[in-house]
Design a protein around this motif. Structure first.
Motif, PDB file in Angstrom:
ATOM      1  N   LEU A  89       0.613  -1.024  -0.293  1.00  0.00           N
ATOM      2  CA  LEU A  89      -0.179  -0.094   0.094  1.00  0.00           C
ATOM      3  C   LEU A  89       0.957   1.596  -0.147  1.00  0.00           C
ATOM      4  CD1 LEU A  89      -3.084  -1.184   2.565  1.00  0.00           C
ATOM      5  CD2 LEU A  89      -3.027  -0.947  -0.020  1.00  0.00           C
ATOM      6  N   ARG A  90       2.095   1.332   0.677  1.00  0.00           N
ATOM      7  CA  ARG A  90       3.035   2.291   0.531  1.00  0.00           C
ATOM      8  C   ARG A  90       3.499   2.566  -1.047  1.00  0.00           C
ATOM      9  NH1 ARG A  90       7.492   0.119   2.026  1.00  0.00           N
ATOM     10  NH2 ARG A  90       6.601  -0.089   4.281  1.00  0.00           N
ATOM     11  N   GLY A  91       2.609   3.947  -0.725  1.00  0.00           N
ATOM     12  CA  GLY A  91       2.538   5.198  -2.125  1.00  0.00           C
ATOM     13  C   GLY A  91       2.188   4.838  -2.976  1.00  0.00           C
ATOM     14  N   ALA A  92       0.790   4.384  -2.684  1.00  0.00           N
ATOM     15  CA  ALA A  92      -0.632   3.643  -3.133  1.00  0.00           C
ATOM     16  C   ALA A  92      -1.198   5.071  -2.624  1.00  0.00           C
ATOM     17  CB  ALA A  92      -0.875   2.065  -3.250  1.00  0.00           C
ATOM     18  N   GLY A  93      -2.485   5.169  -4.015  1.00  0.00           N
ATOM     19  CA  GLY A  93      -3.590   6.241  -3.789  1.00  0.00           C
ATOM     20  C   GLY A  93      -4.525   5.634  -3.127  1.00  0.00           C
ATOM     21  N   ARG A  94      -5.924   5.405  -2.608  1.00  0.00           N
ATOM     22  CA  ARG A  94      -6.973   5.745  -2.395  1.00  0.00           C
ATOM     23  C   ARG A  94      -7.692   4.956  -3.223  1.00  0.00           C
ATOM     24  NH1 ARG A  94      -8.700   6.747   2.724  1.00  0.00           N
ATOM     25  NH2 ARG A  94     -11.110   7.366   2.257  1.00  0.00           N
ATOM     26  N   LEU A  95      -7.426   3.222  -2.653  1.00  0.00           N
ATOM     27  CA  LEU A  95      -8.124   1.859  -3.225  1.00  0.00           C
ATOM     28  C   LEU A  95      -9.329   2.094  -3.363  1.00  0.00           C
ATOM     29  CD1 LEU A  95      -5.521  -0.742  -2.218  1.00  0.00           C
ATOM     30  CD2 LEU A  95      -5.338   1.081  -4.521  1.00  0.00           C
ATOM     31  N   GLY A  96     -10.596   1.166  -4.219  1.00  0.00           N
ATOM     32  CA  GLY A  96     -11.886   1.117  -3.989  1.00  0.00           C
ATOM     33  C   GLY A  96     -11.908  -0.381  -2.912  1.00  0.00           C
ATOM     34  N   PRO A  97     -12.952  -0.583  -3.405  1.00  0.00           N
ATOM     35  CA  PRO A  97     -13.160  -2.285  -2.453  1.00  0.00           C
ATOM     36  C   PRO A  97     -13.072  -3.254  -3.375  1.00  0.00           C
ATOM     37  CG  PRO A  97     -15.608  -0.511  -2.766  1.00  0.00           C
ATOM     38  CD  PRO A  97     -14.078   0.549  -2.956  1.00  0.00           C
ATOM     39  N   LEU A 103      -6.246  -7.364  -3.074  1.00  0.00           N
ATOM     40  CA  LEU A 103      -4.714  -7.171  -2.244  1.00  0.00           C
ATOM     41  C   LEU A 103      -4.744  -7.950  -1.304  1.00  0.00           C
ATOM     42  CD1 LEU A 103      -2.063  -3.767  -2.138  1.00  0.00           C
ATOM     43  CD2 LEU A 103      -2.622  -5.716   0.069  1.00  0.00           C
ATOM     44  N   LEU A 104      -5.181  -8.118  -0.226  1.00  0.00           N
ATOM     45  CA  LEU A 104      -5.263  -8.393   0.639  1.00  0.00           C
ATOM     46  C   LEU A 104      -5.891 -10.066   1.047  1.00  0.00           C
ATOM     47  CD1 LEU A 104      -8.001  -6.325   3.301  1.00  0.00           C
ATOM     48  CD2 LEU A 104      -5.263  -6.624   3.060  1.00  0.00           C
ATOM     49  N   VAL A 105      -6.462 -11.012   0.080  1.00  0.00           N
ATOM     50  CA  VAL A 105      -6.439 -11.949  -0.228  1.00  0.00           C
ATOM     51  C   VAL A 105      -5.376 -12.463  -1.000  1.00  0.00           C
ATOM     52  CG1 VAL A 105      -8.080 -14.101  -1.439  1.00  0.00           C
ATOM     53  CG2 VAL A 105      -9.091 -11.941  -0.654  1.00  0.00           C
ATOM     54  N   LEU A 151      -4.055   2.281   8.542  1.00  0.00           N
ATOM     55  CA  LEU A 151      -3.637   2.063   7.722  1.00  0.00           C
ATOM     56  C   LEU A 151      -4.574   1.988   6.607  1.00  0.00           C
ATOM     57  CD1 LEU A 151      -0.987   1.863   5.461  1.00  0.00           C
ATOM     58  CD2 LEU A 151      -1.045  -0.007   6.227  1.00  0.00           C
ATOM     59  N   LEU A 152      -5.245   0.879   6.681  1.00  0.00           N
ATOM     60  CA  LEU A 152      -6.081   0.982   5.466  1.00  0.00           C
ATOM     61  C   LEU A 152      -7.701   1.685   5.597  1.00  0.00           C
ATOM     62  CD1 LEU A 152      -7.102  -3.291   6.591  1.00  0.00           C
ATOM     63  CD2 LEU A 152      -6.076  -2.138   5.044  1.00  0.00           C
ATOM     64  N   GLU A 153      -7.911   2.403   6.856  1.00  0.00           N
ATOM     65  CA  GLU A 153      -8.706   3.622   6.877  1.00  0.00           C
ATOM     66  C   GLU A 153      -7.496   4.926   5.720  1.00  0.00           C
ATOM     67  OE1 GLU A 153      -8.722   4.994  10.716  1.00  0.00           O
ATOM     68  OE2 GLU A 153      -9.377   3.063  11.204  1.00  0.00           O
ATOM     69  N   ARG A 154      -6.707   4.670   5.992  1.00  0.00           N
ATOM     70  CA  ARG A 154      -5.937   6.059   4.897  1.00  0.00           C
ATOM     71  C   ARG A 154      -5.654   5.604   3.647  1.00  0.00           C
ATOM     72  NH1 ARG A 154      -2.187   5.807   9.420  1.00  0.00           N
ATOM     73  NH2 ARG A 154      -0.577   4.760   8.173  1.00  0.00           N
ATOM     74  N   ARG A 155      -6.308   4.191   3.489  1.00  0.00           N
ATOM     75  CA  ARG A 155      -5.988   3.824   1.654  1.00  0.00           C
ATOM     76  C   ARG A 155      -7.050   2.795   1.611  1.00  0.00           C
ATOM     77  NH1 ARG A 155      -1.873   6.200   2.354  1.00  0.00           N
ATOM     78  NH2 ARG A 155       0.102   5.303   2.016  1.00  0.00           N
ATOM     79  N   CYS A 156      -8.130   2.940   1.657  1.00  0.00           N
ATOM     80  CA  CYS A 156      -9.516   2.361   1.571  1.00  0.00           C
ATOM     81  C   CYS A 156     -10.350   3.852   1.038  1.00  0.00           C
ATOM     82  CB  CYS A 156      -9.754   1.739   1.717  1.00  0.00           C
ATOM     83  SG  CYS A 156     -11.064   0.697   1.284  1.00  0.00           S
ATOM     84  N   GLU A 157     -10.994   3.746   0.531  1.00  0.00           N
ATOM     85  CA  GLU A 157     -11.888   5.317   0.244  1.00  0.00           C
ATOM     86  C   GLU A 157     -13.595   4.460   1.530  1.00  0.00           C
ATOM     87  OE1 GLU A 157     -13.870   3.949  -4.762  1.00  0.00           O
ATOM     88  OE2 GLU A 157     -12.518   5.555  -3.868  1.00  0.00           O
ATOM     89  N   ALA A 158     -13.617   2.869   1.516  1.00  0.00           N
ATOM     90  CA  ALA A 158     -15.049   2.631   2.173  1.00  0.00           C
ATOM     91  C   ALA A 158     -14.988   2.609   3.340  1.00  0.00           C
ATOM     92  CB  ALA A 158     -15.335   0.864   1.790  1.00  0.00           C
ATOM     93  N   LEU A 159     -13.923   2.718   4.178  1.00  0.00           N
ATOM     94  CA  LEU A 159     -13.663   2.904   5.141  1.00  0.00           C
ATOM     95  C   LEU A 159     -13.213   4.329   5.606  1.00  0.00           C
ATOM     96  CD1 LEU A 159     -10.991  -0.341   5.886  1.00  0.00           C
ATOM     97  CD2 LEU A 159     -13.387  -0.356   6.408  1.00  0.00           C
ATOM     98  N   LEU A 215     -18.545  -6.998   1.388  1.00  0.00           N
ATOM     99  CA  LEU A 215     -18.159  -6.354   2.804  1.00  0.00           C
ATOM    100  C   LEU A 215     -17.686  -4.964   2.248  1.00  0.00           C
ATOM    101  CD1 LEU A 215     -18.573  -6.260   5.579  1.00  0.00           C
ATOM    102  CD2 LEU A 215     -16.644  -7.814   5.765  1.00  0.00           C
ATOM    103  N   LEU A 216     -17.094  -4.583   1.470  1.00  0.00           N
ATOM    104  CA  LEU A 216     -16.254  -3.515   1.828  1.00  0.00           C
ATOM    105  C   LEU A 216     -16.873  -2.540   1.100  1.00  0.00           C
ATOM    106  CD1 LEU A 216     -12.506  -4.460   1.400  1.00  0.00           C
ATOM    107  CD2 LEU A 216     -13.540  -2.325   3.060  1.00  0.00           C
ATOM    108  N   ARG A 217     -17.840  -2.625   0.588  1.00  0.00           N
ATOM    109  CA  ARG A 217     -18.734  -2.515  -0.371  1.00  0.00           C
ATOM    110  C   ARG A 217     -20.341  -1.561  -0.494  1.00  0.00           C
ATOM    111  NH1 ARG A 217     -17.255  -5.923  -4.791  1.00  0.00           N
ATOM    112  NH2 ARG A 217     -19.378  -7.055  -4.424  1.00  0.00           N
ATOM    113  N   GLY A 218     -20.839  -2.284   1.230  1.00  0.00           N
ATOM    114  CA  GLY A 218     -21.455  -2.447   2.055  1.00  0.00           C
ATOM    115  C   GLY A 218     -21.006  -1.213   3.372  1.00  0.00           C
ATOM    116  N   TRP A 219     -20.154  -1.179   2.974  1.00  0.00           N
ATOM    117  CA  TRP A 219     -19.246  -0.553   4.320  1.00  0.00           C
ATOM    118  C   TRP A 219     -18.800   0.933   3.076  1.00  0.00           C
ATOM    119  CZ3 TRP A 219     -16.242  -3.963   8.078  1.00  0.00           C
ATOM    120  CH2 TRP A 219     -16.068  -3.357   9.122  1.00  0.00           C
ATOM    121  N   ALA A 220     -19.115   0.924   2.264  1.00  0.00           N
ATOM    122  CA  ALA A 220     -19.213   2.467   1.801  1.00  0.00           C
ATOM    123  C   ALA A 220     -20.359   3.126   0.735  1.00  0.00           C
ATOM    124  CB  ALA A 220     -18.587   1.966   0.325  1.00  0.00           C
ATOM    125  N   VAL A 221     -21.765   2.139   1.582  1.00  0.00           N
ATOM    126  CA  VAL A 221     -22.667   2.979   1.247  1.00  0.00           C
ATOM    127  C   VAL A 221     -23.185   4.298   2.243  1.00  0.00           C
ATOM    128  CG1 VAL A 221     -25.219   2.168   2.025  1.00  0.00           C
ATOM    129  CG2 VAL A 221     -23.902   0.983   0.847  1.00  0.00           C
TER     130      VAL A 221
END
Length: 225
Positions: A89-97, A103-105, A151-159, A215-221
């Protein structure tokens, strides 16, 4: 030449500490090796000692119980996974679900040690430990999860802020459940090989990625919907 007696004790202590660290590493390596080849119940402290080339009593100096040893394996396996995720995730922009789920899996499923240990955590390891060990483990686990969650909150737009830890706890539950379903006993695996039961077969990586993305898409609602 007069010996530097003032520095000698410090050198001895440093050497002794280096030896201890090496022994700890050897014990953990041996435990991981044994667990990779044997079911958890079949792994004994004597077997770990044999693989490490140490006396059984020496292993007990570092870990009073098999559960303590395997909890350390969990902590270290999680640390390696979190470090790999952070590097990705270092240097990556914001990621979608879907991007974050992939990446995680992808980084998780290759870690057979971790995916085998996590399902044992609650029914086996945490059922056979005393309060002091449980507290120490949970505190360390909490520190790791909090750092990874931020870290995930900084990189994931859903969280949103504060949601990273809750997401990781749910990911943990998904890993436990789906891994158990995807790795049935030999008898059940033979039954599930029948064509009419194909719908009940689980591909761990594919199912985990699809479920985490959902799960992440649901969080993004939006929360007001």
């Amino acid at each position: 030449m007069v010996p530097d007696v003032a520095r000698a004790p410090g050198k001895k202590r440093a050497r002794a500490e280096a030896d201890k660290q090496q022994r700890r590493a050897e014990i953990l390596r041996a435990a991981a090796e044994a667990f990779a080849k044997l079911p958890y119940a079949a792994v004994t402290m004597a077997e770990v000692a044999r693989r490490a080339g140490l006396a059984k009593g020496t292993v007990y100096l570092y870990h009073a119980t098999k559960e303590s040893l395997f909890l350390q394996l969990v902590i270290e396996a999680l640390a390696r996974w979190f470090a790999e995720v952070e590097a990705a995730l270092r240097g990556a922009g914001r990621l979608g679900p879907d991007e974050l789920a992939a990446l995680l899996v992808e980084t998780l499923v290759v870690r057979g040690d971790l995916t085998r240990l996590l399902p044992l955590l609650h029914p086996v390891l945490e059922e056979n430990i005393d309060e002091a060990l449980a507290l120490a483990f949970k505190q360390r686990l909490g520190e790791q999860t909090a750092a990874a969650g931020e870290l995930l909150e900084r990189r994931c737009e859903a969280l949103a802020p504060g949601e990273g830890v809750r997401f990781l706890l749910r990911l943990h539950a998904l890993v436990i459940g789906l891994h158990a379903m995807a790795t049935p006993s030999p008898t059940v695996a033979r039954i599930l090989a029948r064509p009419e039961l194909a719908a009940l077969r689980i591909d761990f990586a594919a199912e985990l990625q699809a479920t985490v993305a959902a799960l992440l898409r649901g969080w993004a609602v939006p929360k007001d919907r």
